[in-house]
Enzyme design. Structure first.
Site, PDB file in Angstrom:
ATOM      1  N   HIS A 176      -0.345 -11.086  -6.659  1.00 24.19           N
ATOM      2  CA  HIS A 176      -0.507  -9.637  -6.520  1.00 24.19           C
ATOM      3  C   HIS A 176      -0.477  -8.936  -7.872  1.00 24.19           C
ATOM      4  O   HIS A 176       0.057  -7.833  -8.006  1.00 24.19           O
ATOM      5  CB  HIS A 176       0.562  -9.060  -5.586  1.00 24.19           C
ATOM      6  CG  HIS A 176       0.018  -8.039  -4.641  1.00 24.19           C
ATOM      7  ND1 HIS A 176       0.651  -7.661  -3.486  1.00 24.19           N
ATOM      8  CD2 HIS A 176      -1.103  -7.289  -4.686  1.00 24.19           C
ATOM      9  CE1 HIS A 176      -0.047  -6.757  -2.850  1.00 24.19           C
ATOM     10  NE2 HIS A 176      -1.117  -6.504  -3.563  1.00 24.19           N
TER      11      HIS A 176
ATOM     12  N   CYS B   5       5.429  -5.246  -2.446  1.00 27.63           N
ATOM     13  CA  CYS B   5       4.900  -6.494  -3.015  1.00 27.63           C
ATOM     14  C   CYS B   5       4.710  -6.470  -4.530  1.00 27.63           C
ATOM     15  O   CYS B   5       5.288  -7.280  -5.255  1.00 27.63           O
ATOM     16  CB  CYS B   5       3.573  -6.848  -2.342  1.00 27.63           C
ATOM     17  SG  CYS B   5       3.733  -7.293  -0.602  1.00 27.63           S
TER      18      CYS B   5
ATOM     19  N   ASP C 185       7.089 -13.895   1.589  1.00 30.40           N
ATOM     20  CA  ASP C 185       6.821 -12.466   1.558  1.00 30.40           C
ATOM     21  C   ASP C 185       7.602 -11.752   2.664  1.00 30.40           C
ATOM     22  O   ASP C 185       7.456 -12.078   3.843  1.00 30.40           O
ATOM     23  CB  ASP C 185       5.310 -12.242   1.742  1.00 30.40           C
ATOM     24  CG  ASP C 185       4.829 -10.997   1.036  1.00 30.40           C
ATOM     25  OD1 ASP C 185       5.168 -10.816  -0.145  1.00 30.40           O
ATOM     26  OD2 ASP C 185       4.113 -10.200   1.665  1.00 30.40           O
TER      27      ASP C 185
END
Length: 205
Positions: free
Chosen positions: A105, A50, A10
């Site tokens: 996500h 994200c 990430d």
């Protein structure tokens, strides 16, 4: 048909990897992957947020088509169009075992988007049942922790000391669960395994 292992971290920039010319960074496993494969120094994400970036990955399209141009949460829910094909869906239709481990996500959390197996590790799951890692931590005696991935808000981008032992840390969990799936794999069916790590943006050290 070939097996596919997709590993994502990430918000990790190129200058956090030793093999990209930053030898003060200690990244032996990433360095080995770079040595055995290819590096793309000019690659970039068309949307670094994200949810948007992850939906770009599974659809091969930009937010104009899948609708995620930002992070959306349960007070402002959004879903990917149901008629939009996704990479795991297409691979599943072609006979692949499609597995997601770690941070996806997606919205809602349990929406599989073509994955036949999901073991999630989200940063702020609303319900324990939505998050396999949160359930794992509870089983290991860490059920009392409010912020297993580090305190958010003002401290989110600052290094924080982890309250979880290394063997139970989120990165260790994603790696081990991915390894377990690889060990279970048989040659009878190809797999697509997406191993998605929350680290490094808010690093509990």
């Amino acid at each position: 048909m070939k097996n596919i292992l997709l590993i994502t971290t990430d918000q990790q920039r190129y200058d956090t990897i030793g093999a990209m010319g930053y030898d003060f960074m200690e990244t032996p496993n990433l360095d080995r992957l770079a040595a055995e494969g290819c590096c793309y120094p000019n690659a970039y994400s068309s949307n670094p947020v994200c949810m948007a970036a992850r939906h770009n990955i599974i659809t091969g399209l930009t937010a104009r088509y899948h609708g995620f141009d930002d992070n959306y949460f349960e007070d402002d829910p959004k879903t990917i169009p149901y008629d939009l094909p996704t990479l795991p869906q297409l691979l599943s239709d072609a006979g692949y075992d499609t597995i997601a481990v770690g941070k996806m996500h997606f919205q809602p959390y349990r929406r599989h988007n073509g994955f036949t197996k999901m073991e999630l590790m989200e940063e702020i799951p609303r319900h324990l049942e939505d998050d396999e890692y949160a359930q794992y931590l509870k089983e290991q005696g860490y059920g009392n922790l409010q912020s297993p991935h580090g305190v958010r808000h003002l401290l989110y981008m600052l290094p924080q000391r982890s309250l979880i032992d290394e063997e139970h840390h989120g990165s260790s969990w994603v790696a081990q669960r991915s390894i377990d799936h690889l060990k279970k794999h048989t040659e009878k069916r190809p797999f697509f395994l997406w191993s998605s790590f929350i680290a490094p943006p808010s690093p509990p050290l």
